[in-house]
Design a protein around this motif. Structure first.
Motif, PDB file in Angstrom:
ATOM      1  N   ARG A  25       0.779  -1.237   0.015  1.00 43.37           N
ATOM      2  CA  ARG A  25       0.312  -0.026   0.045  1.00 43.37           C
ATOM      3  C   ARG A  25       0.677   1.252   0.531  1.00 43.37           C
ATOM      4  NH1 ARG A  25      -5.937   1.067   1.044  1.00 43.37           N
ATOM      5  NH2 ARG A  25      -5.668   3.391   2.616  1.00 43.37           N
ATOM      6  N   ARG A  26       1.739   1.251   0.804  1.00 39.96           N
ATOM      7  CA  ARG A  26       2.531   2.600   1.026  1.00 39.96           C
ATOM      8  C   ARG A  26       3.347   2.231  -0.370  1.00 39.96           C
ATOM      9  NH1 ARG A  26       6.514   1.078   4.721  1.00 39.96           N
ATOM     10  NH2 ARG A  26       5.184  -0.361   5.189  1.00 39.96           N
ATOM     11  N   PHE A  29       0.400   3.274  -3.506  1.00 42.41           N
ATOM     12  CA  PHE A  29      -0.934   4.527  -3.144  1.00 42.41           C
ATOM     13  C   PHE A  29      -0.829   6.274  -3.091  1.00 42.41           C
ATOM     14  CE2 PHE A  29      -5.477   5.720  -0.654  1.00 42.41           C
ATOM     15  CZ  PHE A  29      -5.893   4.583  -1.250  1.00 42.41           C
ATOM     16  N   ASN A  34      -3.213   8.688   1.079  1.00 45.04           N
ATOM     17  CA  ASN A  34      -2.344   7.505   1.733  1.00 45.04           C
ATOM     18  C   ASN A  34      -2.491   7.823   3.351  1.00 45.04           C
ATOM     19  OD1 ASN A  34      -2.686   4.743   2.657  1.00 45.04           O
ATOM     20  ND2 ASN A  34      -0.685   4.496   1.974  1.00 45.04           N
TER      21      ASN A  34
END
Length: 172
Positions: A25-26, A29, A34
């Motif tokens: 995700r880091r 996104f 985020n």
């Protein structure tokens, strides 16, 4: 009123699974958007003005349920993002029982069919999402993890405030 801000219920991951999902995700996104860690949402909007009752109901049910095994079965292209698909009969049963208890308070989003997933990319151009979906799919190997708990959050208009970790099982 702060107390009326909705509550969100998500699934807690074991440490290696969280590290994998949150790392992706880091990486994928959009950084400016985020604001929360990787998560799998069980409910998007529980009544914030009933926080104590919500915690008590979830805690009571979670104690009766062994930590559910969850299968990560593939990837879903969402149009402007990518998510991992989750499957778990135990978790689905737990969520259904909570939904029945919270039924008068559920929003349309939480009443519709539940499709558990972990979003690792969202709000990007479709071609960017399509490329990541192809890249992650090419190396994907299904895996499983055991969920230790649920996490309750207060929605603050973007960021979420952590409120409680509610473990599964008799030793909760």
């Amino acid at each position: 009123m702060m107390d009326a801000a909705p509550l969100i219920l998500t699934l807690a991951f074991d440490a290696p699974t969280f590290a994998r999902f949150d790392g992706e995700r880091r990486r994928h996104f959009p950084e400016a958007l985020n604001r929360i860690p990787a998560h799998a949402t069980l409910f998007h909007h529980l009544p914030g003005d009933r926080e104590r009752g919500v915690i008590e109901a979830i805690t009571a049910l979670a104690r009766t349920v062994p930590p559910p095994e969850v299968a990560v079965t593939g990837l879903r292209f969402t149009g402007r993002g990518v998510a991992y698909v989750l499957e778990s009969e135990g978790l689905a049963g737990f969520r259904a029982r909570l939904a029945k208890g919270f039924e008068p308070h559920l929003t349309a989003q939480d009443r519709q069919g539940w499709r558990p997933h972990v979003t690792v990319q969202n709000k990007v151009a479709p071609e960017t999402a399509r490329a990541l979906h192809a890249d992650l799919s090419a190396g994907f190997v299904p895996f499983r993890f055991t969920a230790p708990a649920t996490l309750l959050w207060r929605y603050l208009g973007g960021p979420w405030e952590p409120l409680a970790r509610l473990p599964f099982g008799e030793n909760a």
